[in-house]
Write an enzyme that holds these catalytic residues in place. Structure first.
Site, mmCIF file in Angstrom:
data_model
loop_
_atom_site.group_PDB
_atom_site.id
_atom_site.type_symbol
_atom_site.label_atom_id
_atom_site.label_comp_id
_atom_site.label_asym_id
_atom_site.label_seq_id
_atom_site.Cartn_x
_atom_site.Cartn_y
_atom_site.Cartn_z
ATOM 1 N N GLU A 328 0.815 -1.215 0.000
ATOM 2 C CA GLU A 328 0.000 0.000 0.000
ATOM 3 C C GLU A 328 0.853 1.271 0.000
ATOM 4 O OE1 GLU A 328 -2.856 -0.440 3.270
ATOM 5 O OE2 GLU A 328 -4.254 -1.349 1.849
ATOM 6 N N ASP A 402 -9.004 -8.706 3.670
ATOM 7 C CA ASP A 402 -8.711 -7.602 4.578
ATOM 8 C C ASP A 402 -9.758 -7.465 5.681
ATOM 9 O OD1 ASP A 402 -7.646 -5.413 5.744
ATOM 10 O OD2 ASP A 402 -8.175 -3.994 4.175
ATOM 11 N N GLU A 430 -13.019 -2.020 11.813
ATOM 12 C CA GLU A 430 -12.895 -1.258 10.564
ATOM 13 C C GLU A 430 -14.021 -1.569 9.587
ATOM 14 O OE1 GLU A 430 -9.154 -1.791 8.531
ATOM 15 O OE2 GLU A 430 -9.889 -0.803 6.715
HETATM 16 O O1 GCW Z 1 -7.338 -2.725 6.105
HETATM 17 C C1 GCW Z 1 -6.414 -1.878 5.544
HETATM 18 C C2 GCW Z 1 -6.735 -0.579 6.162
HETATM 19 C C3 GCW Z 1 -5.556 0.358 6.261
HETATM 20 C C4 GCW Z 1 -4.434 -0.403 6.941
HETATM 21 C C5 GCW Z 1 -4.078 -1.605 6.089
HETATM 22 C C6 GCW Z 1 -2.996 -2.464 6.736
HETATM 23 C C7 GCW Z 1 -2.778 0.434 8.451
HETATM 24 O O2 GCW Z 1 -7.774 -0.001 5.432
HETATM 25 O O3 GCW Z 1 -5.952 1.465 6.993
HETATM 26 O O4 GCW Z 1 -3.305 0.408 7.164
HETATM 27 O O5 GCW Z 1 -5.204 -2.421 5.963
HETATM 28 O O6 GCW Z 1 -3.349 -3.413 7.398
HETATM 29 O O7 GCW Z 1 -1.838 -2.185 6.555
#
Ligand code: GCW
Length: 716
Positions: A328, A402, A430
């Site tokens: 990311e 995720d 989340e």
């Molecule tokens: O789930 C996603 C989240 C990000 C997060 C990323 C991760 C910390 O939307 O906010 O970043 O995963 O786990 O690295």
């Protein structure tokens, strides 16, 4: 005359009002006490038993931890038993609670069983009721302070939940060695995916001002067996490793130390690079003076070694680094043509002399490698198995996507026999309604932990992989992304505290049931009233399945709003439908679901045989994962004999109706639970009801555009 009388009345009235206000302020429960309220034991028989059994206490030793044990017992027993229990001089053995290491018992002429001591290791404990020279004694024994601390909290929990003490014979040891919280807290005080206010860490005040919350935090963590914390976000700001911040972190470490909590840091892979590069528009700017962070470059390796030694000078028991790299947009070794193993090993080598570890995350999904996102971590990491140094964990999220409301297990766990895999769970909600929805997560975590990965044939549950039983790992670990913030009740929603609590309890012992953990939490939070216990328990236990149903039933995933991840993604008012939702659910005129079977993206091939075949066929694939693995026709009949479309409608309605029921039965507790808590939870439930209905209506209306069938408003 009447004027005088009036003014007297006014005084009386004002005084009464003041008194009433003070009383209600004093009694208003803001949830800040968590599960450590220590309210008086309500069952008189038990109270009598406890008072008789504990006339005095002995806590051996004078370490900082021993002092906190004393504080906890004093405070806890005072509250629970409504009287001061004196500390006695060492030597006492009757009608007392003795908290001590083996040395004490040897000196008292009652040498403990050697085998027991061996089995306790460095963190385990035993709590026993015994007769010593004819007199009844309760003792908590452990090989060291940390075991005594955990044993003390367990003992207090027994009283909080009003268990009998007469035949106590408890032996408890953690099944997993590293039990960590991961905070996604930024240095500017914000919290990524945090829904309970700002960060607990007041970076601008540290190291000179010590918030009382640091100690309270460590105490809460210790009470559930957590023994480490990564204090900053995995999207790490390189500044965390500047001497200024290391001093701040050292102060936190000092506050946590008496509670056995070790501090770890998330680090940015570009840290050794000069900030100059940032100024030149290169986001890789770090805090060093180099032009590269290539893990095979000798200058980079030397930089990390020097940095690690600096950190250990400030924090002698520092735990190690957590790394999000080449993920990311975060920098990583791949930018230099190196592998994850090259990157992790460089850091591991620097940490090794001090006993530090690296937790290298596998949350990568480079679009180049495969059109199906859920396959990418496996593809990148499996070829590296066996290449990591001894002090490296690969840390993977429970599912391959995720932290969705429900996913199958990440197949990587079964495919890394030579690399200790650390499990990352998400406590912060989340994708499960933030701190607004009441969703008890332990049943979900249990589903993952009990999931048979078939790593070594049947009987290879995820739990037995991460606790090292299956692959005989040299170290074991589990992490939970924290849901804490600076709001008075820590987690935003009172019920979100239960998830913090449950994470710690399962990290210690994953064989405990979600039901038992919920019951403990309810008793410790609300007291032992049977009606409250039953009502709240029934609300909690079905809340996760309900959330799955009103958000993403039957294996649907990632159809939530982009970035915010709260409500449903499709926006029916503007007609704008995010590409990601189409990408993940693949709705069309024929049906719904992502075909990951052997004739689709073939994600099923990443699972070991038996599981692979089971998932590959829509007939044998568990329905909870159906649309994760298959594209199913709208009229295809499911196990309920309903068509896919009918089943989808049924699930959405079942989910929302559960929330309505939670709301109704919670109202029945109006005069029983604390008024402030009652209002707090009622308001949250009201919003959850509206949100759940919005999820149902938006998703069904959206999918209806493809199915062209009427929405059937019925639930199970
Ligand atoms: O789930 C996603 C989240 C990000 C997060 C990323 C991760 C910390 O939307 O906010 O970043 O995963 O786990 O690295």
């Amino acid at each position: 005359m009447s004027a005088i009388r009036n003014s007297r009345w006014n005084v009386v009235l004002v005084t009464c009002l003041l008194a009433w206000c003070t009383a209600s302020v004093a009694s208003a429960n803001d949830g800040s006490g968590l599960w450590l309220n220590y309210t008086p034991v309500s069952d008189n028989v038990r109270l009598k038993e406890y008072r008789q059994s504990i006339r005095a206490m002995v806590v051996a030793g004078d370490s900082l931890t021993a002092r906190e044990i004393r504080n906890e017992l004093r405070h806890g027993l005072n509250g629970l038993l409504g009287r001061e229990i004196p500390f006695d001089a060492p030597g006492r053995t009757s009608n007392a609670l003795i908290v001590a290491t083996p040395r004490y018992f040897k000196a008292a002429g009652v040498p403990p069983n050697q085998e027991l001591l061996k089995s306790l290791g460095s963190e385990g404990y035993a709590i026993k009721a015994v007769k010593i020279r004819g007199a009844r004694t309760l003792f908590i024994i452990a090989n060291g302070d940390r075991g005594l601390l955990y044993g003390t909290f367990h003992f207090l929990r027994l009283l909080q939940t009003q268990r009998p003490l007469g035949r106590l014979d408890i032996v408890s040891t953690p099944r997993i060695q590293h039990r960590l919280l991961n905070h996604w807290d930024n240095l500017d005080g914000s919290v990524e995916r945090g829904y309970a206010g700002r960060s607990l860490w007041r970076w601008d005040e540290l190291p000179s001002v010590l918030s009382p919350r640091y100690r309270e935090y460590a105490r809460a963590c210790a009470s559930i067996g957590i023994n480490g914390t990564v204090v900053n976000n995995v999207n790490a700001n390189p500044r965390i490793l500047t001497p200024e911040y290391v001093r701040k972190v050292a102060t936190l470490a000092e506050a946590f130390r008496p509670y056995g909590i070790r501090v770890f840091l998330s680090v940015n892979f570009s840290s050794p690079i000069s900030a100059r590069f940032e100024q030149e528009g290169n986001r890789k700017g770090g805090i060093g003076n180099l032009s590269t962070s290539d893990p095979l470059d000798p200058a980079v390796r030397a930089w990390w070694k020097a940095k690690v030694s600096e950190v250990y000078r400030g924090i002698p028991d520092f735990g190690g680094f957590l790394v999000k790299a080449s993920s990311e947009g975060m920098p990583g070794p791949q930018e230099y043509g190196r592998t994850h193993a090259d990157g992790a090993n460089m850091l591991a080598e620097a940490l090794e002399p001090y006993g530090g570890i690296v937790m290298w995350r596998s949350f990568v999904y480079d679009a180049e490698s495969d059109p199906d996102r859920v396959k990418r971590a496996y593809k990148e990491f499996v070829p590296l198995d066996g290449q990591f140094r001894g002090n490296v964990f690969v840390q993977a999220k429970n599912g391959p996507l995720d932290f969705q409301p429900r996913e199958p297990v990440q197949p990587l766990f079964a495919a890394m026999p030579r690399t200790p895999m650390m499990l990352e769970l998400q406590i912060t909600q989340e994708y499960l309604g933030h701190s607004t929805h009441l969703v008890y997560l332990a049943p979900m975590w249990k589903e993952y932990l009990q999931f048979d990965t078939f790593a070594k044939g049947p009987g290879s549950s995820l739990a037995s992989i991460i606790d090292g039983t299956v692959q005989k790992y040299r170290m074991t670990g589990i992490a939970g992304v924290a849901n804490t913030g600076d709001q008075p009740n820590w987690c935003g929603h009172l019920f979100a505290q239960a998830n913090w609590f449950a994470f710690g309890r399962l990290a210690w012992d994953h064989t405990q049931s979600a039901e038992d953990i919920a019951a403990d939490w309810i008793r410790m939070t609300f007291g032992n009233d049977q009606r409250v216990l039953k009502t709240v328990h029934s609300m909690m236990m079905g809340s996760w399945e309900a959330c799955v149903n009103y958000m993403t039933p039957l294996g649907l995933h990632h159809i939530m709003q982009v970035d915010f991840h709260y409500g449903p993604g499709p926006d029916l008012d503007t007609g704008r439908v995010d590409w990601r939702s189409t990408y993940y659910h693949r709705a069309d005129s024929l049906g719904l679901g992502y075909d990951r079977s052997s004739t689709g993206s073939n994600a099923v091939s990443q699972y070991p045989s038996l599981l692979r075949e089971q998932f590959d066929s829509p007939v044998t694939c568990p329905e909870k994962y159906l649309l994760w693995f298959h594209h199913i026709g709208w009229d295809q009949k499911l196990r309920s004999r309903r068509s896919l479309w009918e089943e989808l409608c049924t699930r959405y309605f079942t989910g929302t109706e559960y929330v309505d029921t939670m709301s109704t039965i919670w109202s029945s507790l109006e005069r029983i639970v604390d008024p402030a808590i009652f209002i707090h939870v009622s308001k949250k439930l009201e919003t959850q009801r509206k949100d759940a209905a919005a999820w149902r209506d938006t998703c069904l209306r959206y999918f209806q555009r493809f199915s062209r069938r009427p929405i059937i408003g019925q639930s199970e």
